[in-house]
Design an enzyme around this catalytic site. Structure first.
Site, PDB file in Angstrom:
ATOM      1  N   HIS A  69       0.822  -1.208   0.000  1.00 15.22           N
ATOM      2  CA  HIS A  69       0.000   0.000   0.000  1.00 15.22           C
ATOM      3  C   HIS A  69       0.857   1.259   0.000  1.00 15.22           C
ATOM      4  O   HIS A  69       0.482   2.280  -0.540  1.00 15.22           O
ATOM      5  CB  HIS A  69      -0.947  -0.002   1.206  1.00 15.22           C
ATOM      6  CG  HIS A  69      -2.219  -0.733   0.922  1.00 15.22           C
ATOM      7  ND1 HIS A  69      -2.862  -1.504   1.849  1.00 15.22           N
ATOM      8  CD2 HIS A  69      -2.954  -0.820  -0.204  1.00 15.22           C
ATOM      9  CE1 HIS A  69      -3.933  -2.026   1.304  1.00 15.22           C
ATOM     10  NE2 HIS A  69      -4.015  -1.636   0.064  1.00 15.22           N
ATOM     11  N   GLU A  98      -2.722 -20.816 -18.963  1.00 17.47           N
ATOM     12  CA  GLU A  98      -1.564 -20.679 -18.066  1.00 17.47           C
ATOM     13  C   GLU A  98      -0.945 -22.029 -17.725  1.00 17.47           C
ATOM     14  O   GLU A  98      -0.080 -22.118 -16.865  1.00 17.47           O
ATOM     15  CB  GLU A  98      -1.941 -19.898 -16.800  1.00 17.47           C
ATOM     16  CG  GLU A  98      -3.140 -20.418 -16.059  1.00 17.47           C
ATOM     17  CD  GLU A  98      -3.523 -19.562 -14.853  1.00 17.47           C
ATOM     18  OE1 GLU A  98      -2.729 -18.743 -14.397  1.00 17.47           O
ATOM     19  OE2 GLU A  98      -4.655 -19.749 -14.363  1.00 17.47           O
ATOM     20  N   ASP A 125       2.073 -17.791 -14.592  1.00 19.81           N
ATOM     21  CA  ASP A 125       2.095 -19.235 -14.356  1.00 19.81           C
ATOM     22  C   ASP A 125       2.592 -19.989 -15.581  1.00 19.81           C
ATOM     23  O   ASP A 125       3.315 -20.969 -15.451  1.00 19.81           O
ATOM     24  CB  ASP A 125       0.685 -19.731 -13.980  1.00 19.81           C
ATOM     25  CG  ASP A 125       0.439 -19.569 -12.493  1.00 19.81           C
ATOM     26  OD1 ASP A 125       1.354 -19.865 -11.700  1.00 19.81           O
ATOM     27  OD2 ASP A 125      -0.661 -19.132 -12.114  1.00 19.81           O
ATOM     28  N   CYS A 134      -3.110 -11.389 -19.441  1.00 22.07           N
ATOM     29  CA  CYS A 134      -3.198 -10.675 -18.167  1.00 22.07           C
ATOM     30  C   CYS A 134      -2.006 -10.981 -17.263  1.00 22.07           C
ATOM     31  O   CYS A 134      -1.979 -10.570 -16.118  1.00 22.07           O
ATOM     32  CB  CYS A 134      -4.513 -10.979 -17.460  1.00 22.07           C
ATOM     33  SG  CYS A 134      -4.733 -12.731 -17.117  1.00 22.07           S
TER      34      CYS A 134
HETATM   35  C1  PEP Z   1      -0.862 -15.487 -14.436  1.00 23.72           C
HETATM   36  O1  PEP Z   1      -0.621 -16.615 -13.992  1.00 23.72           O
HETATM   37  O2  PEP Z   1      -0.229 -14.964 -15.370  1.00 23.72           O
HETATM   38  C2  PEP Z   1      -1.936 -14.664 -13.836  1.00 23.72           C
HETATM   39  C3  PEP Z   1      -2.317 -13.532 -14.361  1.00 23.72           C
HETATM   40  O3  PEP Z   1      -2.504 -15.130 -12.698  1.00 23.72           O
HETATM   41  P1  PEP Z   1      -1.850 -14.987 -11.240  1.00 23.72           P
HETATM   42  O4  PEP Z   1      -0.634 -14.107 -11.366  1.00 23.72           O
HETATM   43  O5  PEP Z   1      -2.920 -14.433 -10.378  1.00 23.72           O
HETATM   44  O6  PEP Z   1      -1.497 -16.414 -10.944  1.00 23.72           O
HETATM   45 MG    MG Z   2      -2.022 -17.636 -12.629  1.00 23.79          MG
END
Ligand code: PEP
Ligand code: MG
Length: 533
Positions: free
Chosen positions: A183, A424, A448, A495
């Site tokens: 934060h 992933e 991942d 993402c």
């Molecule tokens: C990922 O694995 O790229 C992802 C976006 O999920 P997290 O980082 O929450 O595992």
């Molecule tokens: Mg992930």
């Protein structure tokens, strides 16, 4: 003059000012044990401290949501229970009971691999310090009192220290510990104060008032700069400020490459506050809502209604798509209120969709909440960690079941809600062509995917130099997934952290990625990059 480079830029910017060494009073507990007769008195001291802390936090919560979360921690049953049981059953004094309870709770978060969750431990410790200062009758130093330009150097800072800072005087922050999703970092970013965190030992070799320059763009700290270096930093600062103003202007432009391709720029968020912070960046939507935070911040599995309220608020806040990822727990993301059996290989164990499919009631409560929220905006569902068509179909079947139930109950929802999945796991890459026929969109989770493809633990420092999403195996996997998605006419987004890395933008555009979703702080930079290509 001493100059060195550091890794973690928490808030971009350039600053030069005298150092203000922030040192906390001793807030460690007295370690005496107590007799049975003293128990009630110690409990009373705790209750009194709790009232004072709650009053302080109530006032602060009016100005900043972070303190609403701190208030919840302070008033949480688990905290009180931990302290009271240590006083009653282990005959510890209130200070020791508090210290141990706070540490126990903070360690649960510390041990999580997700950087965001990990740093929630700092919030718990911050509340703990507030309690301890009350119990010891000491004052913590007050950064609000600073009335000259300084760079604050601290071991670590807590949100309550940071939020009181006046950016007219606090020109920069350097902390020995801490991470970029703490934060403190978030507040520093929102106040526009340059910050470098987790820089390692520094305080011992500094004195108050010594001149410090920091470049929180490139991660450079310079102690006692000579005349030329100081001028160099001043010039960099001016350039940086011009660039910031330019980037803010660019926000008005949609992310379109110079040859006319429109790229969706989205944000990754964990809660409503993140959405509020991301919205001014001119988003195309939320590409990843990490719903697990809602479960992790609670002391019970959030009910359908509790989840519905949050998802609905998120859908109403967000004028464009809101992609809610179903529960991605397990591995090292634990829940304080649920007993996970110890596993030999947690990352290859009972995680994410595997848990959801095994705990159907929990899963259905979430699916129903998401579906109900879909009546209030453009909500999409996304399943994490899928490895087989059977899993995907089982998740989809449960979604259909929930739809039928809601239909019968006369509840409103989006009957055409888009359902997508994260790519992933290596299995999902190998089966991308098959999956693409059955979902509405893909989102590549490079965090991942990189660890599973390369067999390199994403959180293990010893192998960190082997963890790279630029590894040809990862790049080939991404290319194959995008091609498979496009073959079936579905959009492919990303993402994972790679989407927010300007060094990867050209490559990802070239591979045909449709949507980039990242933490809000990276959006301006990726937009700039896309507009230049
Ligand atoms: C990922 O694995 O790229 C992802 C976006 O999920 P997290 O980082 O929450 O595992
Ligand atoms: Mg992930």
């Amino acid at each position: 003059m001493r100059q060195f480079t550091v890794e973690k830029t928490a808030s971009r910017g350039i600053a030069a000012a005298p150092a203000y060494l922030y040192q906390e009073p001793d807030l460690s507990a007295e370690t005496d044990c107590i007799t049975e007769e003293q128990e009630e008195n110690e409990i009373l001291l705790f209750e009194k401290a709790k009232v004072s802390v709650s009053n302080e936090l109530n006032l602060l919560a009016e100005k900043n949501d972070i303190f609403a979360a701190h208030l919840e921690i302070a008033e949480d049953f688990t905290l009180s229970e931990g302290v009271l049981s240590r006083i009653r059953n282990e005959h510890k004094n209130v200070q020791l009971a508090l210290q141990e309870t706070v540490e126990e709770l903070a360690l649960i978060f510390d041990s999580m691999e997700d950087a965001y969750m990990k740093e929630r431990a700092a919030d718990i410790r911050d509340v703990g310090k507030r309690f301890m200062a009350q119990l010891k009758g000491t004052q913590r130093p007050d950064l609000a009192q600073i009335s000259r330009e300084v760079i604050v150097v601290a071991k670590d800072l807590f949100p309550s220290d940071t939020v009181k800072m006046n950016p007219d005087y606090i020109k920069g922050i350097i902390t020995e510990e801490g991470g970029i999703t703490s934060h403190v970092s978030i507040i520093a970013r929102s106040m526009g104060i340059p910050a470098l965190v987790g820089v390692g030992k520094l305080l011992d070799s500094l004195q108050n008032g010594i001149e410090v320059c920091m470049d929180a763009e490139n991660g450079v700290i310079c102690i006692e700069p000579d005349h030329d270096t100081l001028r160099e930093f001043q010039e960099k600062k001016e350039q940086f400020e011009k660039r910031q103003a330019y980037l803010e202007e660019l926000r008005n432009q949609p992310a379109i490459t110079r040859d006319g391709k429109k790229i969706a720029l989205c944000a990754n968020v964990g809660n409503l506050e993140d959405i509020e912070r991301a919205l001014p960046m001119n988003l195309d939507g939320i590409g990843l809502f990490r719903s697990e935070l809602l479960y992790m911040e609670n002391d019970h599995f959030p009910s359908e209604e509790e989840q519905f309220q949050v998802y609905k608020a998120a859908a109403e806040l967000c004028p464009q798509e809101l992609t809610i990822r179903t529960l991605d727990i397990g591995g090292d993301k634990e829940l304080a209120y649920f007993d996970f059996d110890k596993e030999e290989n947690p990352f290859l164990g009972w995680r994410a969709i595997r848990i959801s499919l095994d705990m159907k009631d929990v899963f259905k409560a979430q699916l129903r909440a998401i579906l109900r929220a879909s009546a209030f905006g453009h909500v999409r569902i996304m399943f994490p960690m899928i490895i087989s068509l059977e899993e995907l179909r089982a998740a989809e079947e449960l979604t259909t079941q929930c739809m039928e139930e809601l239909e019968q109950e006369g509840m409103d929802f989006d009957r055409n809600i888009e359902i997508g999945m994260m790519i992933e796991t290596p299995a999902s890459v190998m089966l991308a062509e098959e999956f693409a026929k059955e979902v509405d969109f893909f989102s590549i989770g490079t965090n991942d995917l990189t660890q599973y493809l390369l067999a390199v633990d994403r959180g293990n420092r010893k192998v960190a130099d082997r963890y790279s999403y630029f590894h040809p195996a990862v790049v080939k996997a991404i290319a194959a997934v995008i091609a498979a998605g496009h073959q079936e006419g579905i959009k492919v987004g990303m993402c994972g952290e790679m989407a927010g890395d300007p060094n990867a933008t050209l490559l990802l555009l070239d591979l045909g990625l449709d949507e980039f979703s990242m933490s809000a702080g990276n959006l301006d930079y990726i937009r700039e990059k896309i507009l230049s290509l």
